[in-house]
Design a protein around this motif. Structure first.
Motif, PDB file in Angstrom:
ATOM      1  N   ASP A   1      31.726  20.962 -59.296  1.00  0.00           N
ATOM      2  CA  ASP A   1      31.904  22.001 -58.446  1.00  0.00           C
ATOM      3  C   ASP A   1      31.291  23.142 -59.497  1.00  0.00           C
ATOM      4  O   ASP A   1      32.962  23.392 -59.373  1.00  0.00           O
ATOM      5  CB  ASP A   1      32.989  22.442 -57.547  1.00  0.00           C
ATOM      6  CG  ASP A   1      32.583  23.078 -56.419  1.00  0.00           C
ATOM      7  OD1 ASP A   1      31.557  24.256 -56.601  1.00  0.00           O
ATOM      8  OD2 ASP A   1      33.241  23.178 -55.326  1.00  0.00           O
TER       9      ASP A   1
ATOM     10  N   ALA B   1      30.939  20.028 -49.828  1.00  0.00           N
ATOM     11  CA  ALA B   1      29.438  20.155 -49.779  1.00  0.00           C
ATOM     12  C   ALA B   1      28.895  20.489 -50.508  1.00  0.00           C
ATOM     13  O   ALA B   1      27.857  20.502 -51.562  1.00  0.00           O
ATOM     14  CB  ALA B   1      29.223  21.542 -48.669  1.00  0.00           C
ATOM     15  N   ASN B   2      30.028  21.426 -51.606  1.00  0.00           N
ATOM     16  CA  ASN B   2      29.095  21.857 -53.339  1.00  0.00           C
ATOM     17  C   ASN B   2      29.895  20.911 -54.132  1.00  0.00           C
ATOM     18  O   ASN B   2      29.248  20.966 -55.552  1.00  0.00           O
ATOM     19  CB  ASN B   2      30.228  23.295 -53.533  1.00  0.00           C
ATOM     20  CG  ASN B   2      29.603  24.273 -52.383  1.00  0.00           C
ATOM     21  OD1 ASN B   2      28.409  23.860 -51.689  1.00  0.00           O
ATOM     22  ND2 ASN B   2      30.321  25.374 -52.430  1.00  0.00           N
TER      23      ASN B   2
ATOM     24  N   HIS C   1      29.179  17.450 -56.478  1.00  0.00           N
ATOM     25  CA  HIS C   1      28.569  16.113 -57.107  1.00  0.00           C
ATOM     26  C   HIS C   1      29.270  15.080 -57.755  1.00  0.00           C
ATOM     27  O   HIS C   1      30.085  15.891 -58.319  1.00  0.00           O
ATOM     28  CB  HIS C   1      27.166  16.795 -58.054  1.00  0.00           C
ATOM     29  CG  HIS C   1      26.675  15.495 -58.460  1.00  0.00           C
ATOM     30  ND1 HIS C   1      26.325  15.384 -59.812  1.00  0.00           N
ATOM     31  CD2 HIS C   1      25.596  14.880 -57.967  1.00  0.00           C
ATOM     32  CE1 HIS C   1      25.749  14.392 -59.780  1.00  0.00           C
ATOM     33  NE2 HIS C   1      25.352  13.726 -59.094  1.00  0.00           N
TER      34      HIS C   1
ATOM     35  N   ARG D   1      30.936   5.621 -48.686  1.00  0.00           N
ATOM     36  CA  ARG D   1      31.063   6.274 -48.140  1.00  0.00           C
ATOM     37  C   ARG D   1      32.409   6.925 -47.781  1.00  0.00           C
ATOM     38  O   ARG D   1      32.541   7.549 -47.082  1.00  0.00           O
ATOM     39  CB  ARG D   1      31.802   4.495 -47.098  1.00  0.00           C
ATOM     40  CG  ARG D   1      31.609   4.620 -45.370  1.00  0.00           C
ATOM     41  CD  ARG D   1      31.752   3.226 -44.988  1.00  0.00           C
ATOM     42  NE  ARG D   1      32.830   3.383 -43.880  1.00  0.00           N
ATOM     43  CZ  ARG D   1      32.342   2.536 -42.989  1.00  0.00           C
ATOM     44  NH1 ARG D   1      32.269   1.292 -43.236  1.00  0.00           N
ATOM     45  NH2 ARG D   1      32.939   2.174 -41.729  1.00  0.00           N
TER      46      ARG D   1
ATOM     47  N   LEU E   1      31.290  10.467 -48.684  1.00  0.00           N
ATOM     48  CA  LEU E   1      30.574  10.821 -47.214  1.00  0.00           C
ATOM     49  C   LEU E   1      31.291  11.188 -46.293  1.00  0.00           C
ATOM     50  O   LEU E   1      31.283  12.287 -46.038  1.00  0.00           O
ATOM     51  CB  LEU E   1      29.719   9.964 -46.887  1.00  0.00           C
ATOM     52  CG  LEU E   1      28.457   9.863 -47.970  1.00  0.00           C
ATOM     53  CD1 LEU E   1      27.609   8.760 -46.855  1.00  0.00           C
ATOM     54  CD2 LEU E   1      27.816  11.293 -47.837  1.00  0.00           C
ATOM     55  N   SER E   2      32.503  10.631 -46.189  1.00  0.00           N
ATOM     56  CA  SER E   2      33.520  11.348 -45.358  1.00  0.00           C
ATOM     57  C   SER E   2      34.655  12.148 -45.515  1.00  0.00           C
ATOM     58  O   SER E   2      34.896  12.858 -44.572  1.00  0.00           O
ATOM     59  CB  SER E   2      34.690  10.046 -44.502  1.00  0.00           C
ATOM     60  OG  SER E   2      35.654   9.614 -45.420  1.00  0.00           O
TER      61      SER E   2
ATOM     62  N   GLY F   1      33.060  14.687 -46.544  1.00  0.00           N
ATOM     63  CA  GLY F   1      32.313  15.986 -47.227  1.00  0.00           C
ATOM     64  C   GLY F   1      31.518  16.172 -47.896  1.00  0.00           C
ATOM     65  O   GLY F   1      30.823  17.561 -48.228  1.00  0.00           O
ATOM     66  N   VAL F   2      31.874  15.677 -48.964  1.00  0.00           N
ATOM     67  CA  VAL F   2      31.158  15.247 -50.311  1.00  0.00           C
ATOM     68  C   VAL F   2      29.133  14.747 -49.919  1.00  0.00           C
ATOM     69  O   VAL F   2      29.049  13.676 -49.576  1.00  0.00           O
ATOM     70  CB  VAL F   2      31.430  14.616 -51.180  1.00  0.00           C
ATOM     71  CG1 VAL F   2      30.242  14.894 -52.810  1.00  0.00           C
ATOM     72  CG2 VAL F   2      33.007  15.134 -52.089  1.00  0.00           C
ATOM     73  N   ARG F   3      28.449  15.494 -50.125  1.00  0.00           N
ATOM     74  CA  ARG F   3      27.025  15.387 -50.132  1.00  0.00           C
ATOM     75  C   ARG F   3      25.746  14.913 -50.771  1.00  0.00           C
ATOM     76  O   ARG F   3      25.373  13.844 -50.974  1.00  0.00           O
ATOM     77  CB  ARG F   3      26.029  15.930 -48.948  1.00  0.00           C
ATOM     78  CG  ARG F   3      27.161  16.545 -47.693  1.00  0.00           C
ATOM     79  CD  ARG F   3      27.215  15.067 -47.014  1.00  0.00           C
ATOM     80  NE  ARG F   3      27.243  15.503 -44.852  1.00  0.00           N
ATOM     81  CZ  ARG F   3      28.663  14.773 -45.483  1.00  0.00           C
ATOM     82  NH1 ARG F   3      29.290  13.896 -45.926  1.00  0.00           N
ATOM     83  NH2 ARG F   3      29.419  15.018 -43.389  1.00  0.00           N
ATOM     84  N   SER F   4      26.280  15.284 -52.482  1.00  0.00           N
ATOM     85  CA  SER F   4      25.649  14.971 -53.468  1.00  0.00           C
ATOM     86  C   SER F   4      26.259  13.732 -53.811  1.00  0.00           C
ATOM     87  O   SER F   4      27.008  14.161 -54.778  1.00  0.00           O
ATOM     88  CB  SER F   4      25.455  16.344 -54.268  1.00  0.00           C
ATOM     89  OG  SER F   4      24.229  15.924 -55.426  1.00  0.00           O
ATOM     90  N   ILE F   5      25.640  12.799 -53.972  1.00  0.00           N
ATOM     91  CA  ILE F   5      25.951  11.266 -54.900  1.00  0.00           C
ATOM     92  C   ILE F   5      24.673  10.486 -55.369  1.00  0.00           C
ATOM     93  O   ILE F   5      24.221   9.974 -55.107  1.00  0.00           O
ATOM     94  CB  ILE F   5      26.778  10.867 -53.113  1.00  0.00           C
ATOM     95  CG1 ILE F   5      27.498  10.960 -52.654  1.00  0.00           C
ATOM     96  CG2 ILE F   5      27.342   9.383 -54.017  1.00  0.00           C
ATOM     97  CD1 ILE F   5      28.554  11.151 -51.838  1.00  0.00           C
TER      98      ILE F   5
END
Length: 241
Positions: free
Chosen positions: A112, A148-149, A151, A199, A202-203, A205-209
């Motif tokens: 982050d 959310a921030n 990676h 998976r 994502l659960s 809250g991490v979106r940049s993968i």
């Protein structure tokens, strides 16, 4: 070495391969693991090569003992020896590289850059099953990170089409890391730890993968314990600049 380009690069993430070092077989040639039976002088020479290649002082790379635990350790400076009994390192210190060694397990590099927090995770089947990645994200959040921030970069690892395990073991992993169970290329029961970790991230809250698709078992440019038994270790490194 492979690196993801993050533009201005407030953070760097690097993965090595087995090429470019001085170790002799069965550790040939860029083995970075000091616990696999290789000559200590060769491992040290390879680690010095790695530091030079990425522009770091060797003392600014932190290694860990790695015992397939779900223990996360925060470090704030160089360490004289590998951090004991841990499978994830977290830091807010700029220019301090965190290293993870693998030869089929999933190396996970997290960052982050807004909060200035990075982590390196050794996510083998057992550690992933016991929540090592989730605990690392939780530790990062405690240091100011926001999911959310964050990676996440997942490195080369045993793929589901080649990682065969007993059905009971696969079911156990699936209960703790949903999405992991798969069918191998042989039609047998297997697990794909990377899929389960994506998976899970994502659960959380991490979106940049991003996930490197290479399979250590089939790619002979990479070390693989399941393929070779006695072998070396490649590394993943992450650090703030």
């Amino acid at each position: 070495m492979a690196e993801i380009d993050l533009g201005t690069r407030p953070v760097r993430k690097v993965f090595t391969t087995r090429k470019g070092g001085v170790s002799k077989e069965p550790y040939g040639s860029f083995n970075l693991g000091d616990h696999v039976g290789d000559e200590p002088a060769a491992v040290n020479a390879n680690r010095l090569r790695l530091a030079k290649a990425v522009g770091l002082d060797p003392d600014r790379i932190v290694w860990m003992e790695q015992v397939h635990s779900n223990t996360v350790t925060v470090v704030d400076g160089p360490q004289q020896s590998p951090v004991e009994v841990t499978d994830a390192l977290v830091t807010t210190e700029k220019g301090l590289a965190l290293a993870v060694l693998v030869a089929d397990c999933v190396p996970v590099l997290l960052s982050d850059t807004e909060a200035g927090v990075v982590a390196a995770v050794h996510a083998g089947r057992l550690g992933a099953r016991n929540g090592i990645v989730a605990k690392t994200v939780e530790t990062m959040v405690g240091l100011g990170a926001t999911p959310a921030n964050i990676h996440a970069l997942l490195g080369p690892a045993a793929s589901g089409k080649n990682y065969e395990v007993p059905a009971e073991m696969a079911a156990d992993v699936e209960r703790h890391l949903p999405g992991s169970t798969t069918t191998t290329a042989k039609g047998t029961t297997g697990v794909d730890i990377r899929v389960g970790l994506v998976r899970q991230l994502l659960s959380l809250g991490v979106r940049s993968i991003d996930a490197d698709p290479r399979c250590t078992i089939e790619d002979k440019d990479l070390f693989s314990y399941r393929r070779e038994g006695v072998t070396g270790r490649q590394a993943g490194l992450v650090w703030l600049q």
